[in-house]
Motif scaffolding. Sequence first.
Motif, PDB file in Angstrom:
ATOM      1  N   GLU A  68       0.859  -1.183   0.000  1.00 48.86           N
ATOM      2  CA  GLU A  68       0.000   0.000   0.000  1.00 48.86           C
ATOM      3  C   GLU A  68       0.893   1.230   0.000  1.00 48.86           C
ATOM      4  N   LEU A  69       0.666   2.113  -0.962  1.00 49.90           N
ATOM      5  CA  LEU A  69       1.457   3.334  -1.091  1.00 49.90           C
ATOM      6  C   LEU A  69       0.516   4.520  -0.962  1.00 49.90           C
ATOM      7  N   ASP A  70       0.749   5.345   0.063  1.00 52.79           N
ATOM      8  CA  ASP A  70      -0.032   6.565   0.245  1.00 52.79           C
ATOM      9  C   ASP A  70       0.683   7.711  -0.458  1.00 52.79           C
ATOM     10  N   VAL A  71      -0.048   8.418  -1.307  1.00 46.98           N
ATOM     11  CA  VAL A  71       0.533   9.511  -2.070  1.00 46.98           C
ATOM     12  C   VAL A  71      -0.372  10.735  -2.000  1.00 46.98           C
ATOM     13  N   ALA A 103      -4.477   8.035  -8.780  1.00 48.26           N
ATOM     14  CA  ALA A 103      -4.737   8.549  -7.440  1.00 48.26           C
ATOM     15  C   ALA A 103      -5.731   9.704  -7.541  1.00 48.26           C
ATOM     16  N   PRO A 104      -7.022   9.422  -7.474  1.00 44.43           N
ATOM     17  CA  PRO A 104      -7.998  10.519  -7.519  1.00 44.43           C
ATOM     18  C   PRO A 104      -7.816  11.460  -6.338  1.00 44.43           C
ATOM     19  N   GLY A 105      -8.292  12.679  -6.501  1.00 48.46           N
ATOM     20  CA  GLY A 105      -8.182  13.645  -5.419  1.00 48.46           C
ATOM     21  C   GLY A 105      -6.817  14.281  -5.369  1.00 48.46           C
ATOM     22  N   GLY A 106      -6.434  14.724  -4.177  1.00 51.00           N
ATOM     23  CA  GLY A 106      -5.169  15.422  -4.016  1.00 51.00           C
ATOM     24  C   GLY A 106      -5.326  16.915  -4.220  1.00 51.00           C
ATOM     25  N   THR A 119      -4.014  29.289  -9.128  1.00 52.09           N
ATOM     26  CA  THR A 119      -4.803  29.100  -7.913  1.00 52.09           C
ATOM     27  C   THR A 119      -4.538  27.694  -7.396  1.00 52.09           C
ATOM     28  N   PHE A 120      -4.525  27.538  -6.073  1.00 52.46           N
ATOM     29  CA  PHE A 120      -4.183  26.258  -5.454  1.00 52.46           C
ATOM     30  C   PHE A 120      -5.290  25.837  -4.501  1.00 52.46           C
ATOM     31  N   GLU A 121      -5.745  24.590  -4.654  1.00 53.37           N
ATOM     32  CA  GLU A 121      -6.763  24.018  -3.775  1.00 53.37           C
ATOM     33  C   GLU A 121      -6.192  22.768  -3.119  1.00 53.37           C
ATOM     34  N   ALA A 122      -6.116  22.770  -1.792  1.00 54.16           N
ATOM     35  CA  ALA A 122      -5.512  21.651  -1.072  1.00 54.16           C
ATOM     36  C   ALA A 122      -6.454  20.446  -1.058  1.00 54.16           C
ATOM     37  N   GLY A 123      -5.854  19.261  -1.077  1.00 51.02           N
ATOM     38  CA  GLY A 123      -6.623  18.029  -1.042  1.00 51.02           C
ATOM     39  C   GLY A 123      -6.019  17.030  -0.077  1.00 51.02           C
ATOM     40  N   GLU A 124      -6.475  15.784  -0.163  1.00 50.44           N
ATOM     41  CA  GLU A 124      -6.066  14.739   0.767  1.00 50.44           C
ATOM     42  C   GLU A 124      -5.284  13.638   0.047  1.00 50.44           C
ATOM     43  N   PRO A 125      -4.465  12.894   0.784  1.00 46.58           N
ATOM     44  CA  PRO A 125      -3.739  11.769   0.188  1.00 46.58           C
ATOM     45  C   PRO A 125      -4.672  10.649  -0.266  1.00 46.58           C
ATOM     46  N   THR A 126      -4.135   9.804  -1.127  1.00 50.43           N
ATOM     47  CA  THR A 126      -4.831   8.632  -1.643  1.00 50.43           C
ATOM     48  C   THR A 126      -3.968   7.396  -1.387  1.00 50.43           C
ATOM     49  N   ALA A 153       3.431   7.451   2.693  1.00 57.83           N
ATOM     50  CA  ALA A 153       3.717   6.263   3.503  1.00 57.83           C
ATOM     51  C   ALA A 153       3.716   5.042   2.606  1.00 57.83           C
ATOM     52  N   LEU A 154       4.378   3.985   3.096  1.00 63.91           N
ATOM     53  CA  LEU A 154       4.443   2.712   2.383  1.00 63.91           C
ATOM     54  C   LEU A 154       4.281   1.588   3.396  1.00 63.91           C
ATOM     55  N   ARG A 155       3.448   0.608   3.038  1.00 60.63           N
ATOM     56  CA  ARG A 155       3.225  -0.567   3.883  1.00 60.63           C
ATOM     57  C   ARG A 155       3.319  -1.833   3.036  1.00 60.63           C
ATOM     58  N   SER A 156       3.736  -2.926   3.666  1.00 63.24           N
ATOM     59  CA  SER A 156       3.850  -4.193   2.940  1.00 63.24           C
ATOM     60  C   SER A 156       3.634  -5.344   3.901  1.00 63.24           C
ATOM     61  N   ASP A 157       3.350  -6.536   3.333  1.00 61.01           N
ATOM     62  CA  ASP A 157       3.149  -7.711   4.184  1.00 61.01           C
ATOM     63  C   ASP A 157       4.388  -8.599   4.238  1.00 61.01           C
ATOM     64  N   ALA A 158       5.524  -8.087   3.751  1.00 58.37           N
ATOM     65  CA  ALA A 158       6.816  -8.771   3.870  1.00 58.37           C
ATOM     66  C   ALA A 158       7.898  -7.716   3.710  1.00 58.37           C
ATOM     67  N   PRO A 159       9.108  -8.001   4.160  1.00 62.13           N
ATOM     68  CA  PRO A 159      10.174  -6.994   4.068  1.00 62.13           C
ATOM     69  C   PRO A 159      10.457  -6.575   2.627  1.00 62.13           C
TER      70      PRO A 159
END
Length: 378
Positions: A68-71, A103-106, A119-126, A153-159
């Motif tokens: 899982e990669l959060d961007v 990655a929709p949004g952002g 113009t800049f509009e802030a969004g959320e990570p995906t 962030a990055l998550r995995s189920d093995a190293p």
Amino acid sequence: MTGTLTPVPDVRALLRGAIELEPTAAGLLPHRLPAWARAQTDDPQLRLVEAQPSGVRLAVRTTATRLELDVLPTKRQYAGVPARPDGRYDVLVDGALAEQLTAPGGNVLTVDMMTGAHTFEAGEPTTLAVGLPAGETAVEVWLPHDEQTEVVALRSDAPLEPLADDRPRWLHHGSSISHGSNATHPTGTWPVVAARLAGLDLLNLGFGGSAMLDPFVARTIRDTPADRISVKLGINLVNGDVMRRRVLGPAVHGWLDTIRDGHPETPLRLVSPIFCGVHEATPGPTAPDMAAMAEGRVAFVAGGDPAAVAAGALTLEVVREVLAEVVERRDDPHLVHVDGLDLYGPADAERLPLPDNLHPDGETHRLIGERFAALPGW
């Protein structure tokens, strides 16, 4: 049964293709110029594009079956035309394209092409979920080439281990075409196509609208380890009408001198512009095509006067002539001139026209990459 996803504490060692990783409030922002170089310019265009991660990828070897990669992307849109599609993330498993994600949004940065206002509009990570086959695999997740992306962030189920890469390192600098404009996905840009075909590890310093012979870019190239170097120059000098023939040759000589200070014998290709009908014999500046804008699409026209060429104004024809002269005059057996017309010429433009009059589409990116990879001498 897969295991629990575990956060990766430090993603830095797993990212390849960036010059620098800047810590932000959200995570890590890849840069393709170092901080000292960014401090030497206040140009908003260059600051925008050098932080778009063309050629930047997560590269790991792992037995994981889930990542899982959060961007946090920053989408660039143009006022008055339909929204650009979300950037793509190419997932390669053992070198083959296995999946494409978005990655929709952002965040959203809206640019008015007529006034230059932003113009800049802030969004959320995906969160991007990546499924992988069982067993040990080499995995690359290529970030969108034209969409600024903070790795949260990055998550995995093995190293995860950094993916070893002993291929020669190719450092390439160029304009928006080298950056990947109008390519449809990050491994479809012509430098990535060429690198994969030629077996090279790419560091892409192609900056949309910003191949301007900036001295700090030459010094960055000088100071960066590389086994192959290529520099593609010309279209942005014409686009911006920033230079005259009198100073172009000496400026390119000075650029090459700087690069050679750090890479005295590294194979170096000086590449002239590909065919671009609007600027072959007409100088810049380049301007938006108002008729196209009225139809809701982006296109460009040449705004200069062909009569100004006699007084030193640059066209693509002039640039090609000067670059060939520079290479001929230098006593450098490791320097080669590549005529951009050999990569994409007038006959190619008949079959594969530039959709916006400046940038190639995905099929043409592949053609250019294949031809560049096939050139002799590397």
